[in-house]
Design an enzyme around this catalytic site. Structure first.
Site, mmCIF file in Angstrom:
data_model
loop_
_atom_site.group_PDB
_atom_site.id
_atom_site.type_symbol
_atom_site.label_atom_id
_atom_site.label_comp_id
_atom_site.label_asym_id
_atom_site.label_seq_id
_atom_site.Cartn_x
_atom_site.Cartn_y
_atom_site.Cartn_z
ATOM 1 N N ASN A 125 -35.757 -115.462 51.493
ATOM 2 C CA ASN A 125 -36.190 -114.350 50.662
ATOM 3 C C ASN A 125 -34.827 -113.788 50.012
ATOM 4 O O ASN A 125 -33.896 -113.108 50.824
ATOM 5 C CB ASN A 125 -36.703 -113.208 51.981
ATOM 6 C CG ASN A 125 -36.939 -111.791 51.342
ATOM 7 O OD1 ASN A 125 -37.124 -111.633 50.134
ATOM 8 N ND2 ASN A 125 -37.085 -110.774 52.249
ATOM 9 N N TRP A 126 -34.823 -113.503 48.614
ATOM 10 C CA TRP A 126 -33.913 -113.430 47.827
ATOM 11 C C TRP A 126 -33.767 -111.898 47.652
ATOM 12 O O TRP A 126 -32.570 -111.253 47.097
ATOM 13 C CB TRP A 126 -33.826 -114.042 46.505
ATOM 14 C CG TRP A 126 -33.732 -115.622 46.824
ATOM 15 C CD1 TRP A 126 -33.470 -116.489 47.888
ATOM 16 C CD2 TRP A 126 -33.850 -116.854 45.658
ATOM 17 N NE1 TRP A 126 -33.429 -117.794 47.447
ATOM 18 C CE2 TRP A 126 -33.641 -117.846 46.307
ATOM 19 C CE3 TRP A 126 -34.106 -116.706 44.468
ATOM 20 C CZ2 TRP A 126 -33.762 -119.103 45.666
ATOM 21 C CZ3 TRP A 126 -34.042 -117.718 43.437
ATOM 22 C CH2 TRP A 126 -33.855 -119.199 44.104
ATOM 23 N N LYS A 127 -34.608 -111.081 48.000
ATOM 24 C CA LYS A 127 -34.681 -109.518 47.861
ATOM 25 C C LYS A 127 -34.251 -109.320 46.550
ATOM 26 O O LYS A 127 -34.618 -109.938 45.431
ATOM 27 C CB LYS A 127 -33.848 -109.041 48.961
ATOM 28 C CG LYS A 127 -34.168 -109.572 50.344
ATOM 29 C CD LYS A 127 -33.582 -108.589 51.348
ATOM 30 C CE LYS A 127 -33.792 -109.330 52.895
ATOM 31 N NZ LYS A 127 -33.301 -108.456 53.779
ATOM 32 N N HIS B 239 -43.196 -107.098 54.927
ATOM 33 C CA HIS B 239 -41.926 -107.106 55.093
ATOM 34 C C HIS B 239 -41.338 -105.961 55.671
ATOM 35 O O HIS B 239 -41.964 -104.787 55.138
ATOM 36 C CB HIS B 239 -41.049 -107.605 54.027
ATOM 37 C CG HIS B 239 -39.763 -107.776 54.269
ATOM 38 N ND1 HIS B 239 -38.726 -106.985 54.648
ATOM 39 C CD2 HIS B 239 -39.288 -109.014 54.823
ATOM 40 C CE1 HIS B 239 -37.543 -107.409 55.009
ATOM 41 N NE2 HIS B 239 -37.647 -108.683 55.053
ATOM 42 N N GLU C 82 -39.689 -110.569 62.708
ATOM 43 C CA GLU C 82 -38.380 -110.046 62.172
ATOM 44 C C GLU C 82 -38.230 -108.885 62.779
ATOM 45 O O GLU C 82 -38.472 -107.547 62.162
ATOM 46 C CB GLU C 82 -38.726 -109.801 60.465
ATOM 47 C CG GLU C 82 -39.000 -111.352 59.798
ATOM 48 C CD GLU C 82 -37.990 -110.987 58.470
ATOM 49 O OE1 GLU C 82 -37.376 -112.061 58.131
ATOM 50 O OE2 GLU C 82 -38.497 -110.111 57.838
ATOM 51 N N GLY D 188 -30.240 -107.996 58.405
ATOM 52 C CA GLY D 188 -29.173 -107.740 57.692
ATOM 53 C C GLY D 188 -27.882 -107.594 58.553
ATOM 54 O O GLY D 188 -26.718 -106.708 58.050
ATOM 55 N N SER E 113 -30.696 -112.018 60.352
ATOM 56 C CA SER E 113 -29.435 -112.547 60.493
ATOM 57 C C SER E 113 -29.448 -114.100 60.754
ATOM 58 O O SER E 113 -28.230 -114.175 61.861
ATOM 59 C CB SER E 113 -28.633 -111.570 61.485
ATOM 60 O OG SER E 113 -28.708 -110.085 60.782
ATOM 61 N N GLY F 274 -33.012 -113.956 54.696
ATOM 62 C CA GLY F 274 -32.450 -113.180 53.746
ATOM 63 C C GLY F 274 -30.945 -113.552 53.281
ATOM 64 O O GLY F 274 -30.823 -114.642 52.373
HETATM 65 C C1 PEP Z 1 -35.183 -110.620 55.805
HETATM 66 O O1 PEP Z 1 -34.956 -109.305 55.584
HETATM 67 O O2 PEP Z 1 -36.358 -111.229 55.799
HETATM 68 C C2 PEP Z 1 -34.074 -111.275 56.467
HETATM 69 C C3 PEP Z 1 -34.154 -111.958 57.627
HETATM 70 O O3 PEP Z 1 -32.827 -110.753 56.031
HETATM 71 P P1 PEP Z 1 -31.397 -111.414 56.846
HETATM 72 O O4 PEP Z 1 -31.398 -112.868 57.002
HETATM 73 O O5 PEP Z 1 -30.468 -110.822 55.576
HETATM 74 O O6 PEP Z 1 -31.300 -110.685 57.936
#
Ligand code: PEP
Length: 259
Positions: A9-11, A96, A173, A179, A221, A242
């Site tokens: 997920n490149w956000k 999400h 999640e 994050g 994370s 992410g």
């Molecule tokens: C996400 O927001 O889908 C996610 C898993 O982010 P991160 O890996 O940065 O925690």
């Protein structure tokens, strides 16, 4: 054993089309050596087409980070499930936590509610998109209220979803783990317990045999340092990643870690 799904997920981390294309191509070059897993990339919507064209003829699929709950009509600025499909997406993320209605830093964030999430599920299904439905509690408490939160999110989002369960994956999640650093991710034993709970909830919503086939992913994370351990308990069959998916080196390291 289920084939692993590693989704990125490149956000808003990737802001330029050339950067998105470059990352897609770097992963495409490696895809053949990771034949035991399916990769799905979720670039920002304007880059779906370019990334999809770049990864064509590989095992990598492309998806939309969100889709509108509206299917068509006078809805300025929204992007429909059919539109993202038309430009190359085969998957959509739905629900999400960064899009569910909540307060972030004192600002009311995107207002996706259980009703709009249901409508997005329907729109995705009608457009023929596969869905990663994200669920997750904001915090844990010793009384275990987070299990009820997950059960409610699942049963609400899947209330009208086809009972075939096809084209569906669930991403657990927990919001508190997103994050952060790898050390702050969900602990493997807690993840295993939640995966069992999600599977049990799915078997109440779908036929039992169907429920066993729905992939359950974890997100929060994950990187190359904790991925193997999180997979180790066998509760989940992949990740929604992410930050660590937005850089070719860290994404490829993660792929090596889980191979
Ligand atoms: C996400 O927001 O889908 C996610 C898993 O982010 P991160 O890996 O940065 O925690």
């Amino acid at each position: 054993m289920k084939k692993l799904i590693i989704a990125g997920n490149w956000k808003l981390y990737i802001e330029q089309v050339e950067e998105a294309k470059k990352l897609g191509l770097a992963l495409k070059r490696k895809a053949a050596s990771f034949s035991g897993l399916d990769m799905v990339l979720f670039p920002p919507a304007p880059f779906i087409s370019a990334v999809a064209a770049g990864v064509k003829n590989s095992s990598i699929a492309v998806g939309a980070q969100t889709i509108s709950s509206f299917e068509e009509g006078a809805h300025t600025g929204y992007i429909s499930a059919r539109t993202v499909k038309d430009v190359g997406a085969t998957w959509a993320l739905v629900g999400h936590s960064e899009r569910r209605a909540q307060m972030l830093d004192g600002i009311k964030a995107a207002a996706e509610t259980e009703e709009t999430i249901q409508a997005e599920m329907k729109a995705a299904e009608r457009a023929g998109l596969k869905v990663i439905l994200c669920v997750g509690e904001e915090e844990r408490d010793p009384s275990g209220a987070h299990f009820a939160t997950i059960a409610r999110q699942l049963s609400s989002a899947l209330a009208h979803f086809p009972k075939s369960g096809a084209k569906l994956a669930i991403a657990y999640e927990p919001v508190w783990a997103i994050g952060k650093s790898a050390a702050e991710a969900c602990k493997p034993a807690d993840l295993e317990e939640m995966a069992i709970f999600i599977r049990r909830t799915l078997s109440e919503l779908f036929d039992r045999t169907i429920a066993t086939k729905i992939p359950i992913l974890y997100g929060g994370s994950v990187d190359a340092t904790n991925a193997k351990e999180l997979l180790g308990t066998g509760g989940v069959s992949g990740f929604l990643v992410g930050r660590a998916s937005t850089d070719a080196k860290s994404f490829i390291e993660l792929l090596h870690a889980v191979r």
